[in-house]
Design a protein around this motif. Structure first.
Motif, PDB file in Angstrom:
ATOM      1  N   LEU A  46       9.694  58.112  35.946  1.00 20.75           N
ATOM      2  CA  LEU A  46      11.094  58.368  36.269  1.00 20.75           C
ATOM      3  C   LEU A  46      11.145  58.533  37.783  1.00 20.75           C
ATOM      4  N   ALA A  47      11.721  57.537  38.468  1.00 17.55           N
ATOM      5  CA  ALA A  47      11.639  57.502  39.922  1.00 17.55           C
ATOM      6  C   ALA A  47      13.015  57.525  40.561  1.00 17.55           C
ATOM      7  N   ALA A  48      13.193  58.421  41.516  1.00 24.38           N
ATOM      8  CA  ALA A  48      14.402  58.456  42.331  1.00 24.38           C
ATOM      9  C   ALA A  48      14.090  57.749  43.637  1.00 24.38           C
ATOM     10  N   ALA A  49      14.705  56.589  43.839  1.00 22.13           N
ATOM     11  CA  ALA A  49      14.409  55.803  45.040  1.00 22.13           C
ATOM     12  C   ALA A  49      15.596  54.940  45.393  1.00 22.13           C
ATOM     13  N   GLN A  50      15.971  54.953  46.663  1.00 23.75           N
ATOM     14  CA  GLN A  50      17.032  54.089  47.141  1.00 23.75           C
ATOM     15  C   GLN A  50      16.511  52.671  47.316  1.00 23.75           C
ATOM     16  N   PHE A 190      14.033  53.394  37.394  1.00 21.92           N
ATOM     17  CA  PHE A 190      14.313  53.636  38.808  1.00 21.92           C
ATOM     18  C   PHE A 190      15.811  53.833  38.984  1.00 21.92           C
ATOM     19  N   SER A 191      16.177  54.870  39.729  1.00 19.38           N
ATOM     20  CA  SER A 191      17.588  55.179  39.925  1.00 19.38           C
ATOM     21  C   SER A 191      17.770  55.838  41.287  1.00 19.38           C
ATOM     22  N   ALA A 192      18.892  55.536  41.951  1.00 24.20           N
ATOM     23  CA  ALA A 192      19.180  56.186  43.229  1.00 24.20           C
ATOM     24  C   ALA A 192      19.628  57.620  43.015  1.00 24.20           C
ATOM     25  N   THR A 193      20.248  57.890  41.872  1.00 24.72           N
ATOM     26  CA  THR A 193      20.742  59.231  41.569  1.00 24.72           C
ATOM     27  C   THR A 193      20.351  59.602  40.145  1.00 24.72           C
ATOM     28  N   PHE A 194      20.313  60.904  39.864  1.00 23.07           N
ATOM     29  CA  PHE A 194      19.985  61.392  38.528  1.00 23.07           C
ATOM     30  C   PHE A 194      21.185  62.148  37.958  1.00 23.07           C
ATOM     31  N   SER A 195      22.123  61.407  37.391  1.00 20.59           N
ATOM     32  CA  SER A 195      23.271  62.029  36.735  1.00 20.59           C
ATOM     33  C   SER A 195      22.847  62.506  35.349  1.00 20.59           C
ATOM     34  N   ASP A 196      23.754  63.210  34.693  1.00 21.15           N
ATOM     35  CA  ASP A 196      23.464  63.649  33.323  1.00 21.15           C
ATOM     36  C   ASP A 196      23.248  62.450  32.405  1.00 21.15           C
ATOM     37  N   ASP A 197      24.017  61.366  32.614  1.00 20.00           N
ATOM     38  CA  ASP A 197      23.861  60.171  31.791  1.00 20.00           C
ATOM     39  C   ASP A 197      22.484  59.545  31.997  1.00 20.00           C
ATOM     40  N   ILE A 198      22.013  59.529  33.236  1.00 14.39           N
ATOM     41  CA  ILE A 198      20.685  58.975  33.519  1.00 14.39           C
ATOM     42  C   ILE A 198      19.612  59.818  32.850  1.00 14.39           C
ATOM     43  N   ALA A 216      16.350  62.556  48.824  1.00 17.09           N
ATOM     44  CA  ALA A 216      17.291  63.425  48.136  1.00 17.09           C
ATOM     45  C   ALA A 216      18.557  62.668  47.774  1.00 17.09           C
ATOM     46  N   ARG A 217      19.290  63.178  46.811  1.00 18.71           N
ATOM     47  CA  ARG A 217      20.489  62.505  46.333  1.00 18.71           C
ATOM     48  C   ARG A 217      21.552  62.418  47.420  1.00 18.71           C
ATOM     49  N   ASN A 218      22.114  61.212  47.559  1.00 18.44           N
ATOM     50  CA  ASN A 218      23.232  60.986  48.472  1.00 18.44           C
ATOM     51  C   ASN A 218      22.937  61.399  49.909  1.00 18.44           C
ATOM     52  N   THR A 219      21.738  61.081  50.409  1.00 17.38           N
ATOM     53  CA  THR A 219      21.417  61.372  51.796  1.00 17.38           C
ATOM     54  C   THR A 219      21.481  60.099  52.603  1.00 17.38           C
TER      55      THR A 219
END
Length: 438
Positions: A46-50, A190-198, A216-219
């Motif tokens: 589970l990766a947070a990456a722009q 892979f996702s830029a953001t981690f919302s509840d749906d994600i 970090a989210r929305n940076t």
């Protein structure tokens, strides 16, 4: 892993190291450093990456290694071993291109399937043994319905830009596809953001995942110099022409809100002697592919785009982005400027803002948690503004934004903000559906 400075230290095989070297890549990015070893271990991720962080190589390279070192369980026509799902056809074509680039010294085969192009070449590509399929959800389900692809042997699943897929309404398609896959598989999200749906989606498809996060989210990228030019609406086009000529910009991506606006602006710039092309959802796939190729190759210096290009366009070392109009959704600003300042390179983002857009600008500054420095150019007046919105430190007349902008933080603002953060558009690229050896 943070001390890793060479791809060789990540346990990659020689054919992949040679392909990376051939492409000019010398050291891994943070997302590659964290993701590649975990993927090679067979772990779910589970990766947070722009976009622009090197995430595509972060999953395609280890997947190529895994597939090349083990035989297919049930090889057969149209029976891929790896499935990569993307939200748009542009991104599908680019991931496919990355697979070809990094896998050129291997004997694996890959293809991409998406809408907006003739389906017959995709049928032909799927008739043989295919190792990797890169697809948009809708066209993939078309193939499933026509029994030209069999997903029962998928060993590795990738959801790329999962947040955008949900924004574009693909959740039901994704759920249908997940039901067609083997329960035992390796899955990467892979996702830029981690919302509840994600998070709910991840809980349903990942098994004890390793979580990696590189931004970090929305940076907003610290490598992107951001400026705002306050200007009357009717002067925007003339100002943009002036800035392109004055600063001698050789490659600039310009964002508009509407397809009609993109066409009109490209026509205006061309009349001013600045070769430009527009790219948006109403253009044929051949026209979009041609425009993007001309822009990447330097034949035209300006590409005018709607937000279809805000994510997914992979343009190496793009120096300049211009927001001709601010987006209505603040997060889209972050995605737009993320086209520059990618993978360690510097870039500049300039927004042309009229009086009606000041409230949108305030929303963007709240999101990125920093003021954006104002600049002015002689002969182009700032718009009238509400009393509660005064310009923050406009630079003297004649100052040159972008390439000639003063480096450093905006006066009165923090030196570094937190680092940045979709809608349904079409899915493709002409010719990208062919099955190619990679």
């Amino acid at each position: 892993m943070s001390s890793v400075s060479r791809f060789a230290d990540l346990g990659l095989a020689d054919p992949l190291l040679r392909a990376l070297s051939d492409s000019g890549y010398e050291s891994p990015t943070p997302i590659q450093t964290q993701a590649i070893p975990r993927i090679l271990e067979g772990r779910d991720l589970l990766a947070a990456a722009q976009t622009g962080t090197g995430k595509t190589a972060g999953f395609t390279v280890p997947i190529l290694q895994l597939l090349s070192t083990r035989a297919a369980a049930r090889p057969g026509s149209g029976r891929p071993r790896c499935l990569v799902l993307t939200p748009t056809r542009e991104l599908a074509a680019q991931v496919h291109e990355s697979v070809e680039t990094y896998g050129k010294h291997l004997s694996l085969r890959a293809t991409s399937v998406f809408g907006g192009v003739n389906i017959n070449p995709q049928f032909r590509a799927l008739r043989g043994q295919i190792d990797i399929v890169v697809a948009t959800p809708g066209r993939l389900l078309d193939h499933v319905g026509q029994k030209t692809v069999d997903l029962s042997c998928i060993e590795i699943l990738v959801l790329d830009e999962a947040d955008r897929m949900l924004d574009m309404g693909f959740i039901n398609d994704i759920r249908r596809i997940l039901k067609l896959l083997p329960a035992t598989r390796q899955s990467l999200l892979f996702s830029a953001t981690f919302s509840d749906d994600i998070r709910r989606l991840a809980d349903g498809m990942l098994n004890d995942p390793v979580r990696v996060e590189v931004a970090a989210r929305n940076t907003a990228s610290e490598l992107v110099q951001q400026h705002v030019h306050l200007v009357e609406t009717h002067q925007k086009r003339d100002l943009l022409s002036h800035l392109i000529k004055e600063n001698r910009w050789q490659q600039v991506l310009v964002f508009t809100r509407t397809k009609h606006g993109a066409n009109k602006l490209a026509e205006k710039l061309s009349k001013d002697g600045i070769p430009a092309a527009a790219i948006h959802g109403n253009k044929t796939q051949a026209a979009r592919t041609k425009a993007l190729h001309q822009f990447k190759s330097g034949r035209i210096p300006v590409l005018v785009a709607t937000d279809i290009a805000a994510r997914g366009l992979d343009i190496d070392q793009l120096p300049q982005v211009v927001n001709f109009e601010l987006p209505h959704v603040p997060e889209d600003y972050v995605h737009r400027i993320g086209r520059t300042g990618r993978a360690g390179t510097s870039g500049a983002a300039l927004s042309l803002v009229d009086g009606e857009e000041l409230r949108l600008l305030s929303g963007i500054e709240r999101l990125i948690r920093r003021p954006i420095e104002r600049i002015q150019t002689e002969g182009f007046a700032a718009p009238s503004r509400p009393a509660n919105d005064s310009p923050r430190n406009p630079r003297p007349s004649g100052a040159r934004p972008g390439n000639g902008a003063r480096k450093g933080p905006p006066r009165g603002g923090p030196s570094k903000g937190p680092r940045p953060g979709g809608r349904r558009q079409g899915q493709g690229r002409s010719g990208a559906s062919r099955g190619n050896r990679v």
